[in-house]
Design an enzyme around this catalytic site. Sequence first.
Site, PDB file in Angstrom:
ATOM      1  N   GLY A  94       3.016 -20.208  88.454  1.00 56.91           N
ATOM      2  CA  GLY A  94       3.825 -21.137  89.226  1.00 56.91           C
ATOM      3  C   GLY A  94       3.640 -22.536  88.677  1.00 56.91           C
ATOM      4  O   GLY A  94       2.615 -22.840  88.048  1.00 56.91           O
ATOM      5  N   GLN A 109       3.945 -31.661  88.561  1.00 55.03           N
ATOM      6  CA  GLN A 109       2.982 -31.325  87.520  1.00 55.03           C
ATOM      7  C   GLN A 109       3.492 -31.647  86.122  1.00 55.03           C
ATOM      8  O   GLN A 109       2.716 -31.622  85.167  1.00 55.03           O
ATOM      9  CB  GLN A 109       2.586 -29.856  87.609  1.00 55.03           C
ATOM     10  CG  GLN A 109       1.758 -29.549  88.848  1.00 55.03           C
ATOM     11  CD  GLN A 109       1.406 -28.087  88.907  1.00 55.03           C
ATOM     12  OE1 GLN A 109       2.165 -27.285  89.424  1.00 55.03           O
ATOM     13  NE2 GLN A 109       0.245 -27.748  88.361  1.00 55.03           N
ATOM     14  N   CYS A 142      -5.570 -24.224  89.273  1.00 52.07           N
ATOM     15  CA  CYS A 142      -4.380 -25.061  89.126  1.00 52.07           C
ATOM     16  C   CYS A 142      -4.276 -25.504  87.680  1.00 52.07           C
ATOM     17  O   CYS A 142      -5.270 -25.937  87.086  1.00 52.07           O
ATOM     18  CB  CYS A 142      -4.498 -26.277  90.054  1.00 52.07           C
ATOM     19  SG  CYS A 142      -3.077 -27.375  89.993  1.00 52.07           S
ATOM     20  N   LEU A 143      -3.081 -25.394  87.118  1.00 51.21           N
ATOM     21  CA  LEU A 143      -2.877 -25.821  85.737  1.00 51.21           C
ATOM     22  C   LEU A 143      -3.189 -27.307  85.556  1.00 51.21           C
ATOM     23  O   LEU A 143      -3.582 -27.726  84.470  1.00 51.21           O
ATOM     24  CB  LEU A 143      -1.440 -25.522  85.301  1.00 51.21           C
ATOM     25  CG  LEU A 143      -1.087 -24.046  85.187  1.00 51.21           C
ATOM     26  CD1 LEU A 143       0.406 -23.876  84.893  1.00 51.21           C
ATOM     27  CD2 LEU A 143      -1.928 -23.341  84.147  1.00 51.21           C
ATOM     28  N   HIS A 191       0.888 -22.685  97.336  1.00 52.56           N
ATOM     29  CA  HIS A 191       0.211 -23.573  96.391  1.00 52.56           C
ATOM     30  C   HIS A 191       1.210 -24.567  95.785  1.00 52.56           C
ATOM     31  O   HIS A 191       0.956 -25.770  95.751  1.00 52.56           O
ATOM     32  CB  HIS A 191      -0.453 -22.732  95.295  1.00 52.56           C
ATOM     33  CG  HIS A 191      -1.157 -23.534  94.249  1.00 52.56           C
ATOM     34  ND1 HIS A 191      -2.522 -23.683  94.227  1.00 52.56           N
ATOM     35  CD2 HIS A 191      -0.678 -24.225  93.172  1.00 52.56           C
ATOM     36  CE1 HIS A 191      -2.853 -24.432  93.185  1.00 52.56           C
ATOM     37  NE2 HIS A 191      -1.753 -24.772  92.527  1.00 52.56           N
ATOM     38  N   GLU A 192       2.344 -24.047  95.319  1.00 54.74           N
ATOM     39  CA  GLU A 192       3.341 -24.921  94.682  1.00 54.74           C
ATOM     40  C   GLU A 192       3.994 -25.854  95.698  1.00 54.74           C
ATOM     41  O   GLU A 192       4.258 -27.022  95.396  1.00 54.74           O
ATOM     42  CB  GLU A 192       4.382 -24.099  93.936  1.00 54.74           C
ATOM     43  CG  GLU A 192       3.821 -23.217  92.831  1.00 54.74           C
ATOM     44  CD  GLU A 192       2.899 -23.920  91.839  1.00 54.74           C
ATOM     45  OE1 GLU A 192       3.033 -25.142  91.626  1.00 54.74           O
ATOM     46  OE2 GLU A 192       2.021 -23.231  91.288  1.00 54.74           O
ATOM     47  N   HIS A 233       1.990 -28.880  96.193  1.00 55.16           N
ATOM     48  CA  HIS A 233       2.195 -29.897  95.147  1.00 55.16           C
ATOM     49  C   HIS A 233       3.348 -30.835  95.508  1.00 55.16           C
ATOM     50  O   HIS A 233       3.300 -32.026  95.204  1.00 55.16           O
ATOM     51  CB  HIS A 233       2.493 -29.243  93.795  1.00 55.16           C
ATOM     52  CG  HIS A 233       1.272 -28.848  93.030  1.00 55.16           C
ATOM     53  ND1 HIS A 233       0.334 -29.749  92.576  1.00 55.16           N
ATOM     54  CD2 HIS A 233       0.835 -27.632  92.629  1.00 55.16           C
ATOM     55  CE1 HIS A 233      -0.618 -29.114  91.928  1.00 55.16           C
ATOM     56  NE2 HIS A 233      -0.340 -27.813  91.943  1.00 55.16           N
TER      57      HIS A 233
END
Length: 177
Positions: free
Chosen positions: A44, A49, A90-91, A132-133, A136
Amino acid sequence: MARNLRYYGDPVLRRKAAPAQAGPELAALVADLFDVMYREKGVGLAAPQVGESTRVFVVDVEDEVGRTKQAFVNPVITKREGTMNGEEGCLSIPGYREDVKRWAAIEVQATDENGHPFTLEAEGLLARAIQHELDHLDGILFLDRLSPIKRKLLEARLKRFQAPVHAMDAEGSRSSL
């Protein structure tokens, strides 16, 4: 346009994203999100991000139910039930993973990148990825969902974090959200 990930400490990750507007720019952003997500080996990725404070994210999750590859534009969770604990990463915070409590099952309403509305019911990994997304888009990072003690310890470690360091797991890949 080649986009790059933004990392912990970048102010765009803490802003509440503005509603997305349909159009060619949105379609290009969605395509870029998928490209960056695949390049970084995530499941995701949210627009903040990659530096865009816009209410858009993408997921590509395969679980026991099947595969869901979807863009979510201006998403809203309309139903929640149960809870689950599970490991998240998380990226934008590579190399850090912790258990996070989330809703076990959700219903989300959104539009796709072409403006078509949809409703999706999700549980398990897909529900976790969506939540999660969506966080963000509200300027929330997974570490904000940790206990105060864990958060304080992790934030102390993250002060030493130098972007754009990329941490790999033992297999040499990243599988963060």
